[in-house]
Motif scaffolding. Structure first.
Motif, mmCIF file in Angstrom:
data_model
loop_
_atom_site.group_PDB
_atom_site.id
_atom_site.type_symbol
_atom_site.label_atom_id
_atom_site.label_comp_id
_atom_site.label_asym_id
_atom_site.label_seq_id
_atom_site.Cartn_x
_atom_site.Cartn_y
_atom_site.Cartn_z
ATOM 1 N N ARG A 102 23.439 45.934 13.933
ATOM 2 C CA ARG A 102 22.477 45.498 13.050
ATOM 3 C C ARG A 102 21.030 46.175 13.760
ATOM 4 N N VAL A 103 20.203 46.200 12.675
ATOM 5 C CA VAL A 103 18.988 46.778 13.216
ATOM 6 C C VAL A 103 17.636 45.996 12.596
ATOM 7 N N THR A 104 16.850 45.666 13.240
ATOM 8 C CA THR A 104 15.671 44.699 12.782
ATOM 9 C C THR A 104 14.420 45.347 13.080
ATOM 10 N N ASN A 105 13.307 45.022 12.273
ATOM 11 C CA ASN A 105 12.093 45.515 12.668
ATOM 12 C C ASN A 105 10.792 44.413 12.357
ATOM 13 N N THR A 106 9.636 44.631 12.266
ATOM 14 C CA THR A 106 8.801 43.716 11.864
ATOM 15 C C THR A 106 7.943 44.000 10.799
ATOM 16 N N PRO A 107 8.455 44.021 9.613
ATOM 17 C CA PRO A 107 8.036 44.498 8.040
ATOM 18 C C PRO A 107 6.762 43.785 7.780
ATOM 19 N N ASP A 108 5.779 44.418 7.321
ATOM 20 C CA ASP A 108 4.543 43.865 6.627
ATOM 21 C C ASP A 108 3.721 43.348 7.782
ATOM 22 N N VAL A 109 3.897 43.225 8.928
ATOM 23 C CA VAL A 109 3.291 42.647 9.758
ATOM 24 C C VAL A 109 1.711 43.246 9.916
ATOM 25 N N LEU A 110 1.611 44.341 9.337
ATOM 26 C CA LEU A 110 0.294 44.952 9.497
ATOM 27 C C LEU A 110 -0.238 45.324 7.933
ATOM 28 N N THR A 111 0.352 44.888 6.994
ATOM 29 C CA THR A 111 0.022 45.520 5.465
ATOM 30 C C THR A 111 -1.266 45.208 5.077
ATOM 31 N N ASP A 112 -1.605 44.007 5.104
ATOM 32 C CA ASP A 112 -2.945 43.545 4.966
ATOM 33 C C ASP A 112 -4.001 44.081 5.491
ATOM 34 N N ASP A 113 -3.882 44.384 6.839
ATOM 35 C CA ASP A 113 -4.817 45.321 7.768
ATOM 36 C C ASP A 113 -4.960 46.660 7.221
ATOM 37 N N VAL A 114 -3.724 47.213 6.897
ATOM 38 C CA VAL A 114 -3.927 48.708 6.434
ATOM 39 C C VAL A 114 -4.627 48.776 5.015
ATOM 40 N N ALA A 115 -4.232 47.834 4.355
ATOM 41 C CA ALA A 115 -4.979 47.848 2.955
ATOM 42 C C ALA A 115 -6.509 47.703 3.277
ATOM 43 N N ASP A 116 -7.030 46.487 4.194
ATOM 44 C CA ASP A 116 -8.314 46.492 4.321
ATOM 45 C C ASP A 116 -8.965 47.697 4.880
ATOM 46 N N LEU A 117 -8.332 48.359 5.839
ATOM 47 C CA LEU A 117 -8.778 49.656 6.294
ATOM 48 C C LEU A 117 -8.876 50.649 5.419
ATOM 49 N N ALA A 118 -7.823 50.705 4.641
ATOM 50 C CA ALA A 118 -7.693 51.906 3.592
ATOM 51 C C ALA A 118 -9.263 51.594 2.651
ATOM 52 N N VAL A 119 -9.497 50.693 2.200
ATOM 53 C CA VAL A 119 -10.475 50.404 1.137
ATOM 54 C C VAL A 119 -11.728 50.571 2.183
ATOM 55 N N GLY A 120 -11.840 50.348 3.400
ATOM 56 C CA GLY A 120 -12.930 50.453 3.930
ATOM 57 C C GLY A 120 -13.214 51.911 4.433
ATOM 58 N N LEU A 121 -12.205 52.686 4.500
ATOM 59 C CA LEU A 121 -12.352 54.247 4.647
ATOM 60 C C LEU A 121 -12.569 55.024 3.338
ATOM 61 N N ALA A 122 -12.212 54.555 2.351
ATOM 62 C CA ALA A 122 -12.448 55.011 1.158
ATOM 63 C C ALA A 122 -14.062 54.812 0.775
ATOM 64 N N ILE A 123 -14.434 53.671 1.226
ATOM 65 C CA ILE A 123 -16.021 53.533 0.812
ATOM 66 C C ILE A 123 -16.736 54.490 1.830
ATOM 67 N N ALA A 124 -16.358 54.483 3.118
ATOM 68 C CA ALA A 124 -16.889 55.110 3.997
ATOM 69 C C ALA A 124 -17.068 56.768 3.581
ATOM 70 N N VAL A 125 -15.718 57.210 3.139
ATOM 71 C CA VAL A 125 -16.001 58.528 2.752
ATOM 72 C C VAL A 125 -16.795 58.747 1.447
ATOM 73 N N LEU A 126 -16.629 57.719 0.378
ATOM 74 C CA LEU A 126 -17.303 58.181 -0.843
ATOM 75 C C LEU A 126 -18.922 58.258 -0.398
ATOM 76 N N ARG A 127 -19.359 57.379 0.055
ATOM 77 C CA ARG A 127 -20.683 57.092 0.572
ATOM 78 C C ARG A 127 -20.969 57.675 1.806
ATOM 79 N N ARG A 128 -20.078 58.383 2.314
ATOM 80 C CA ARG A 128 -20.453 59.336 3.801
ATOM 81 C C ARG A 128 -21.373 58.584 4.759
ATOM 82 N N ILE A 129 -20.688 57.275 4.978
ATOM 83 C CA ILE A 129 -21.433 56.474 5.856
ATOM 84 C C ILE A 129 -21.647 56.763 7.126
#
Length: 204
Positions: A102-129
């Motif tokens: 059997r194999v187990t992992n911790t799925p989706d534990v960071l999904t929301d955080d990754v999504a938040d960071l992705a949006v933050g990075l997108a804004i930072a890149v587009l606006r060259r913050i």
């Protein structure tokens, strides 16, 4: 009965492949016979695993060190491989499937955080913050004037307020928390059309 169960757990060998959270190590050690692989020099690990193969029935790893085919072959009593992470890159899934492990992992534990960071990075890149921050700190604005921002817009709209046309436009991508992100050139006809359709959808 409880004492027998505790005695059985004490002989249940758990191989921890690399240093992890101190609380996790402590809890495992309370319940099982914990073996720390990293404490054995790399050139002696095969001998170490062979010597403890009769007791090791579980492997706990992460994205750094998991359970490869060689490790699995050395542990004939292995029943479960647990990855203290989302990824399973370091686990030989085919070999585990073949041996019924059997194999187990911790799925989706960071999904929301990754999504938040992705949006933050997108804004930072587009606006060259980050670049703008460096520009201000360096004092270049005194000599060169205002820092010009990008000519792109980032529009975030609730998914339930976006039309089917908007969703199929090709410049819209869905992200985890039910929003649509639109990236388009500010003055382009396509951007104006998308924005008009979106607000028309909101009004209805």
């Amino acid at each position: 009965m409880e004492s027998e169960a505790l005695a059985a757990m004490a002989t249940f060998g758990v191989l921890l492949t690399c240093p992890m959270d101190a609380y996790l190590e402590s809890e495992l050690e309370k319940r099982f016979r914990l073996l720390r692989l990293w404490e054995t020099p790399p050139d002696q690990r095969e001998r170490f695993l062979s010597a403890n193969a009769g007791e090791i029935r579980a492997v706990v790893g992460n994205t750094a060190v998991g359970a490869d085919a060689g490790t699995i072959e050395l542990l004939p009593r292995l029943e479960i491989v647990s990855s203290f992470s989302v990824g399973l890159d370091k686990v030989d899934l085919a070999r585990c499937r073949e041996k019924g492990i059997r194999v187990t992992n911790t799925p989706d534990v960071l999904t929301d955080d990754v999504a938040d960071l992705a949006v933050g990075l997108a804004i930072a890149v587009l606006r060259r913050i980050c670049a703008a921050d460096g520009y201000v700190r360096s004092g270049a604005w005194k000599r060169d004037g205002d820092y010009r921002l990008t000519s792109q817009n980032l529009v975030v709209l609730p998914k339930e307020h976006t039309s089917k046309e908007l969703g199929n436009s090709g410049v819209v991508s869905a992200i985890n928390f039910s929003l649509f992100v639109i990236l388009a050139v500010r003055d382009s006809l396509e951007f104006k059309k998308l924005l008009a359709n979106a607000f028309e959808d909101v009004e209805h």
